[in-house]
Design a protein around this motif. Sequence first.
Motif, short mmCIF file in Angstrom:
data_model
loop_
_atom_site.label_atom_id
_atom_site.label_comp_id
_atom_site.label_asym_id
_atom_site.label_seq_id
_atom_site.Cartn_x
_atom_site.Cartn_y
_atom_site.Cartn_z
N SER A 88 0.84 -1.19 0.00
CA SER A 88 0.00 0.00 0.00
C SER A 88 0.87 1.24 0.00
O SER A 88 2.02 1.22 0.46
N HIS A 89 0.33 2.30 -0.56
CA HIS A 89 0.95 3.62 -0.52
C HIS A 89 0.00 4.52 0.25
O HIS A 89 -1.22 4.47 0.04
N HIS A 90 0.54 5.33 1.15
CA HIS A 90 -0.30 6.16 2.01
C HIS A 90 0.02 7.63 1.82
O HIS A 90 1.19 8.03 1.77
N VAL A 91 -1.05 8.41 1.71
CA VAL A 91 -0.94 9.86 1.66
C VAL A 91 -1.62 10.38 2.92
O VAL A 91 -2.84 10.27 3.07
N PRO A 326 1.06 4.64 -15.47
CA PRO A 326 2.51 4.89 -15.40
C PRO A 326 3.25 3.76 -14.69
O PRO A 326 2.75 3.19 -13.72
N GLU A 327 4.43 3.44 -15.18
CA GLU A 327 5.23 2.39 -14.56
C GLU A 327 5.58 2.77 -13.13
O GLU A 327 5.86 3.93 -12.83
N GLY A 328 5.54 1.79 -12.23
CA GLY A 328 5.86 2.05 -10.84
C GLY A 328 4.71 2.56 -10.01
O GLY A 328 4.88 2.86 -8.82
N THR A 329 3.53 2.67 -10.60
CA THR A 329 2.35 3.15 -9.86
C THR A 329 1.94 2.13 -8.80
O THR A 329 1.83 0.94 -9.10
N PRO A 330 1.73 2.54 -7.54
CA PRO A 330 1.26 1.59 -6.53
C PRO A 330 -0.13 1.05 -6.89
O PRO A 330 -0.96 1.76 -7.44
N HIS A 331 -0.33 -0.21 -6.60
CA HIS A 331 -1.64 -0.82 -6.85
C HIS A 331 -2.71 -0.17 -5.97
O HIS A 331 -3.81 0.12 -6.43
N ARG A 332 -2.36 0.06 -4.70
CA ARG A 332 -3.35 0.61 -3.75
C ARG A 332 -2.76 1.84 -3.06
O ARG A 332 -1.68 1.79 -2.49
N THR A 333 -3.51 2.92 -3.11
CA THR A 333 -3.15 4.14 -2.38
C THR A 333 -4.30 4.50 -1.46
O THR A 333 -5.46 4.53 -1.87
N VAL A 334 -3.97 4.78 -0.20
CA VAL A 334 -4.96 5.24 0.77
C VAL A 334 -4.69 6.71 1.05
O VAL A 334 -3.60 7.07 1.50
N VAL A 335 -5.67 7.55 0.74
CA VAL A 335 -5.57 8.98 1.02
C VAL A 335 -6.36 9.23 2.30
O VAL A 335 -7.59 9.16 2.32
N LYS A 399 -16.74 14.39 -5.06
CA LYS A 399 -15.90 14.60 -3.88
C LYS A 399 -14.81 13.52 -3.80
O LYS A 399 -13.63 13.83 -3.51
N LEU A 400 -15.18 12.27 -4.06
CA LEU A 400 -14.20 11.18 -4.02
C LEU A 400 -13.15 11.36 -5.12
O LEU A 400 -11.96 11.11 -4.91
N ILE A 401 -13.59 11.78 -6.30
CA ILE A 401 -12.65 12.00 -7.40
C ILE A 401 -11.67 13.11 -7.04
O ILE A 401 -10.46 13.02 -7.33
N ALA A 402 -12.15 14.15 -6.39
CA ALA A 402 -11.28 15.25 -5.99
C ALA A 402 -10.21 14.77 -5.00
O ALA A 402 -9.04 15.15 -5.10
N VAL A 403 -10.61 13.92 -4.04
CA VAL A 403 -9.65 13.37 -3.09
C VAL A 403 -8.66 12.45 -3.82
O VAL A 403 -7.45 12.48 -3.56
N ALA A 404 -9.18 11.66 -4.75
CA ALA A 404 -8.33 10.70 -5.48
C ALA A 404 -7.26 11.40 -6.31
O ALA A 404 -6.24 10.79 -6.64
N GLU A 405 -7.47 12.65 -6.65
CA GLU A 405 -6.46 13.37 -7.43
C GLU A 405 -5.15 13.51 -6.67
O GLU A 405 -4.10 13.72 -7.29
N ARG A 406 -5.19 13.38 -5.35
CA ARG A 406 -3.95 13.40 -4.58
C ARG A 406 -3.12 12.14 -4.85
O ARG A 406 -1.92 12.12 -4.62
N ALA A 407 -3.79 11.09 -5.31
CA ALA A 407 -3.09 9.85 -5.65
C ALA A 407 -2.87 9.71 -7.15
O ALA A 407 -1.94 9.03 -7.58
N VAL A 408 -3.74 10.34 -7.96
CA VAL A 408 -3.66 10.24 -9.42
C VAL A 408 -3.60 11.67 -9.98
O VAL A 408 -4.64 12.25 -10.33
N PRO A 409 -2.43 12.26 -10.09
CA PRO A 409 -2.34 13.63 -10.60
C PRO A 409 -2.93 13.74 -12.01
O PRO A 409 -2.74 12.87 -12.85
N GLY A 410 -3.66 14.83 -12.24
CA GLY A 410 -4.27 15.04 -13.54
C GLY A 410 -5.44 14.14 -13.83
O GLY A 410 -5.84 13.97 -14.99
N LEU A 411 -6.04 13.58 -12.78
CA LEU A 411 -7.11 12.60 -12.94
C LEU A 411 -8.28 13.16 -13.77
O LEU A 411 -8.76 12.51 -14.71
N ARG A 412 -8.75 14.34 -13.44
CA ARG A 412 -9.92 14.88 -14.12
C ARG A 412 -9.66 15.08 -15.62
O ARG A 412 -10.57 14.89 -16.44
N ASP A 413 -8.45 15.47 -15.97
CA ASP A 413 -8.13 15.69 -17.38
C ASP A 413 -8.11 14.38 -18.17
O ASP A 413 -8.31 14.39 -19.39
#
Length: 498
Positions: A88-91, A326-335, A399-413
């Motif tokens: 896991s990756h934690h923010v 992207p290569e090296g992306t963690p499978h699971r990120t907890v924000v 709201k969840l998508i906005a939080v997820a952008e901390r784990a997936v930069p540029g998510l909305r685009d």
Amino acid sequence: MARIAVIGAGMGAMAAAARLAVAGHRVAVYERTETYGGALRRLERDGFAFDTGPGLLPLPAVYRDLFVKTGKEPLEACVELVQVDPSSHHVFADGTRVSLPNASRAGVVSALEENLGADAARRWGDFLVRAREAWDRSRRPLLEEPLWPDWQVLAEREPYPAVPRRKFLRTRTAGTLAEVGAWELRDPRLIALLEGHALAYGLDPRATPASAAVLPYMEHAFGMWYVRGGLRELARAVYERCVARRVEFHFGAEVAGVVEEDGRAAGLELAGGSSVGADFVVAGVAPGVLDRLSRGTRVRGDGEVPDRRGTASRVTVALALRGGRPEGTPHRTVVHTEDREAELDSLSGASGGLPARPTVTVLRPDDPALVPDSGHEAVTVTSVVPAGAEGDREAYAGKLIAVAERAVPGLRDRLLWHEVRTPADVAGETGAEGGAVPAPALAAAGGRLLHPANTTGLTGLFTAGGWSHPGGGLPHAGMSGALVAGLIVEGPEFRGSR
């Protein structure tokens, strides 16, 4: 050879069915929906595929054992298991990030030392030693044996060896998970890491016993695993093993009641008015459904662990993205949430409604089977919410998508489209009131977090799945199936596998 009728095709019910069929019994499963798997469902659209239930598998040994005991082909011959790394990756709320390696206590401590400091790493390492002791003390009675008749011993005995804390003239030890965090871990980031394991099941750490320390221990000790193609593939493999063992499946077959004759379960009545006879009935259903099916018969007697009614569910947002993973992306990120108290108050019902600032889990599998091509990515975003909570689903998804952008930069685009699954969808798939998701059984706390025994007050009626002993979660569901099969095959003297 006994005739066994199984209500529901969830993972615990199917695990029991496969084992009972191998033991020589004639088993038939009656499922009200059109497919198997319970909460292990899949959303497919435009070449994308998403798990809408659990996305990772802890303790795969439970399903390895099921496949060893029910056929020649091992689990790995039927699905491709992948140990995710990092686990896991934690923010954290303060912006600190840390990736925790899979199934390595030393690796976890090293990662925490590098990112949180030596003192925090030492505290977490010491905590894991105590958590292991709690695991060793509680593993058999909570997971591998039928629930003890004197279950009150489990309710009263706290297996976690908390560190004594002296304040003024009193010495106290942590009794809740929140106290373990505040008194033994101290660092807010470690507290978030600890409490996140309870939060994943909708448990409020302020009221959850210290014995919940076994939850992070299980992950660190046994690892987290992904099934190539998604966890739905595990459900498919168990279903196919049942079919290979000649278990009959009847889909779209809603059960209206359990037939009782001479004080014992004798079959099922179906919604269309027909009935089927059986020597034993296995119910893999939520407590409210069991109440309806038993038609006034008390299946839980005085002095037994009462049925637990779930209080938490999930909102899941499936995201179809343009651009490859992207290569090296963690499978699971907890924000982790920036407002712990507000989130816990929401989940406990103190504030009502959906959490305003939720903890969010982002799953980004490295799996070509889930996307139309390498130029796209399938991402799942999940938040724990109160059971039955609805509200504006699209606003909450945003709201969840906005939080997820901390784990997936540029998510909305990158977003092509999204679909939302709420507690109402979970309820439709599983039958659980409010879409509630069961938590694992835990010792102490007066038995509040135990689940009722797999036997019932009606002779010949047994219960399997997350709403009975040993509780929720994929490993626990599989264990419940093993316990039910043992109780039917060997009788009341069955004491679990050795």
